[in-house]
Design a protein around this motif. Structure first.
Motif, PDB file in Angstrom:
ATOM      1  N   GLY A 136       2.582 -24.319  15.396  1.00  0.00           N
ATOM      2  CA  GLY A 136       2.638 -23.174  14.508  1.00  0.00           C
ATOM      3  C   GLY A 136       3.866 -23.250  13.623  1.00  0.00           C
ATOM      4  O   GLY A 136       4.362 -24.346  13.318  1.00  0.00           O
ATOM      5  N   THR A 137       4.393 -22.103  13.253  1.00  0.00           N
ATOM      6  CA  THR A 137       5.507 -22.025  12.304  1.00  0.00           C
ATOM      7  C   THR A 137       6.775 -21.537  12.994  1.00  0.00           C
ATOM      8  O   THR A 137       6.749 -20.555  13.740  1.00  0.00           O
ATOM      9  N   VAL A 138       7.881 -22.219  12.735  1.00  0.00           N
ATOM     10  CA  VAL A 138       9.178 -21.789  13.277  1.00  0.00           C
ATOM     11  C   VAL A 138       9.617 -20.513  12.551  1.00  0.00           C
ATOM     12  O   VAL A 138       9.683 -20.473  11.317  1.00  0.00           O
TER      13      VAL A 138
ATOM     14  N   ARG B 232       8.955 -23.958   8.805  1.00  0.00           N
ATOM     15  CA  ARG B 232       8.244 -25.243   8.876  1.00  0.00           C
ATOM     16  C   ARG B 232       7.183 -25.212   9.971  1.00  0.00           C
ATOM     17  O   ARG B 232       7.370 -24.618  11.041  1.00  0.00           O
ATOM     18  N   ARG B 233       6.062 -25.883   9.710  1.00  0.00           N
ATOM     19  CA  ARG B 233       4.992 -26.019  10.708  1.00  0.00           C
ATOM     20  C   ARG B 233       5.344 -27.184  11.632  1.00  0.00           C
ATOM     21  O   ARG B 233       5.675 -28.280  11.165  1.00  0.00           O
TER      22      ARG B 233
ATOM     23  N   LEU C 188       8.204 -31.406  16.594  1.00  0.00           N
ATOM     24  CA  LEU C 188       7.912 -32.457  15.622  1.00  0.00           C
ATOM     25  C   LEU C 188       7.219 -31.826  14.428  1.00  0.00           C
ATOM     26  O   LEU C 188       6.267 -31.056  14.605  1.00  0.00           O
ATOM     27  N   PRO C 189       7.672 -32.113  13.204  1.00  0.00           N
ATOM     28  CA  PRO C 189       7.000 -31.544  12.027  1.00  0.00           C
ATOM     29  C   PRO C 189       5.542 -31.986  11.958  1.00  0.00           C
ATOM     30  O   PRO C 189       5.211 -33.130  12.297  1.00  0.00           O
ATOM     31  N   LEU C 190       4.674 -31.084  11.513  1.00  0.00           N
ATOM     32  CA  LEU C 190       3.255 -31.409  11.369  1.00  0.00           C
ATOM     33  C   LEU C 190       2.984 -31.955   9.977  1.00  0.00           C
ATOM     34  O   LEU C 190       3.417 -31.366   8.975  1.00  0.00           O
ATOM     35  N   PRO C 191       2.258 -33.078   9.871  1.00  0.00           N
ATOM     36  CA  PRO C 191       1.835 -33.549   8.549  1.00  0.00           C
ATOM     37  C   PRO C 191       0.929 -32.507   7.893  1.00  0.00           C
ATOM     38  O   PRO C 191       0.211 -31.759   8.584  1.00  0.00           O
ATOM     39  N   ASP C 192       0.937 -32.460   6.590  1.00  0.00           N
ATOM     40  CA  ASP C 192       0.124 -31.475   5.870  1.00  0.00           C
ATOM     41  C   ASP C 192      -1.363 -31.646   6.140  1.00  0.00           C
ATOM     42  O   ASP C 192      -2.129 -30.680   6.062  1.00  0.00           O
TER      43      ASP C 192
ATOM     44  N   ALA D 207      -4.753 -27.163  15.540  1.00  0.00           N
ATOM     45  CA  ALA D 207      -5.673 -27.449  16.647  1.00  0.00           C
ATOM     46  C   ALA D 207      -5.692 -28.933  16.974  1.00  0.00           C
ATOM     47  O   ALA D 207      -5.685 -29.334  18.140  1.00  0.00           O
ATOM     48  N   ASP D 208      -5.731 -29.776  15.944  1.00  0.00           N
ATOM     49  CA  ASP D 208      -5.709 -31.224  16.178  1.00  0.00           C
ATOM     50  C   ASP D 208      -4.373 -31.661  16.789  1.00  0.00           C
ATOM     51  O   ASP D 208      -4.329 -32.557  17.637  1.00  0.00           O
ATOM     52  N   ALA D 209      -3.296 -31.011  16.374  1.00  0.00           N
ATOM     53  CA  ALA D 209      -1.973 -31.385  16.879  1.00  0.00           C
ATOM     54  C   ALA D 209      -1.863 -31.151  18.379  1.00  0.00           C
ATOM     55  O   ALA D 209      -1.362 -32.005  19.118  1.00  0.00           O
ATOM     56  N   VAL D 210      -2.338 -29.985  18.874  1.00  0.00           N
ATOM     57  CA  VAL D 210      -2.233 -29.719  20.313  1.00  0.00           C
ATOM     58  C   VAL D 210      -3.290 -30.477  21.104  1.00  0.00           C
ATOM     59  O   VAL D 210      -3.212 -30.566  22.329  1.00  0.00           O
TER      60      VAL D 210
END
Length: 320
Positions: A68-70, A84-85, A108-112, A117-120
């Motif tokens: 999510g977002t900090v 940042r996401r 870790l920063p998420l690519p745009d 959902a894919d990240a977790v």
């Protein structure tokens, strides 16, 4: 904020949705407003009470990864993280909530081009699969068996073994439909849960990656080739028999190896390097993040029930 707690050990009905104070990040931490929370096999094991001796007490908020977002940072953390996401690893829990605090070293920063959902779905599973194969000293041209391949770690292990040049990637799973899906991810043979079947499947394997453990685990020593290596990365079926080592000793002359693997033994910087590469590969379409279903946070009981019933292929994701 809304959060899920383990009110009582046991089945999914022991989970409850509660209101908790929004946590404040301490020194070295960030606060993440969650877009997605991953549900993994370890969460069901913790919920059952099997890990109570390790400090997972009733009242615990499960969930080890969030994205999510900090929204806030603690002392000593660069304020540029705010807004940042990111993907974040909470470690011992706390992720199954609308907001979670995470050590800054574990974000870790998420690519745009990568969804939360894919990240977790990839974040922890991909790293475990990568290092489990490395722990087994897997090399191109070897044969690999993934036991319990339909879960998050198994799905990743199949893909990584195939992309790593395995001569064969066999899987154990519960249905032909799941087998067909695993073939599309790189599996070459599909076996039943006992390791039987699979036309053209090797009789023995150089590497076995086991996410299941349980009473049947020792029988898979018979599936190892001489100098074969088994690495256990999960115990979703419970602990193996206490005397499982006698099975290996009976096969002394085949020089078999057994090991366990936990990503806790890998420095966070090394884990992040692998995770970053996998996030980028997923964004390019070279690695599949297999999301079984996305459910609202307050349906955590449903998510855990589906996990217990063996319905999940890939990973269930909760959204606050």
């Amino acid at each position: 904020m809304k959060a899920i707690v383990i009110r009582t050990y046991g089945g999914p009905e022991g989970l409850a949705v509660v209101d908790l104070p929004t946590p404040s990040p301490a020194a070295g931490q960030v606060l993440i407003a969650a877009e997605a929370v991953g549900v993994g096999g370890v969460d069901t094991v913790i919920r059952s009470g099997a890990l109570a001796a390790y400090g997972f007490e009733e009242g615990h908020v499960p969930g080890s990864e969030t994205a999510g977002t900090v929204t806030a940072v603690g002392d000593g953390v660069d304020t540029s993280w705010v807004g940042r996401r990111v993907w974040g690893f909470t470690g011992t829990g706390g992720g199954c909530a609308e907001q979670a605090v995470v050590p800054v070293r574990e974000i870790l920063p998420l690519p745009d081009d990568l969804s939360a959902a894919d990240a977790v779905t990839l974040g922890s599973s991909g790293v475990v699969a990568h290092y489990a194969l490395a722990h087994a000293r897997f090399t191109p041209g070897e044969t690999v068996l993934v036991r319990g391949a339909a879960g998050g770690i198994g799905v990743m292990a199949v893909q990584l073994a195939a992309q790593g040049g395995a001569a064969a990637v066999a899987v154990t799973t519960s249905s032909a439909e799941r087998g067909a899906r695993l073939r599309r991810l790189g599996a070459t043979q599909v076996l039943d849960r006992s390791g039987e079947g699979g036309q053209g499947a090797p009789a023995h394997y150089d590497v076995i990656i086991d996410i299941v453990a349980g009473d049947d685990m020792p029988s898979f020593f018979d599936r190892l080739a001489p100098n074969g290596r088994m690495v256990v990365v999960g115990v979703v079926a419970g602990q193996p028999p206490a005397d499982f080592g006698t099975k290996m000793m009976d096969a002394f002359r085949r020089s078999l190896s057994f090991a366990t693997f936990s990503a806790d033994t890998v420095p966070s910087g090394d884990r992040h390097a692998v995770r970053s590469e996998q996030f980028a590969a997923a964004g390019r379409g070279e690695l599949a993040a297999v999301v079984h279903e996305v459910l609202p946070l307050d349906q955590a009981v449903t998510a855990h029930r589906r996990m217990d019933d063996g319905e999940v292929f890939g990973r269930i994701v909760l959204t606050p």
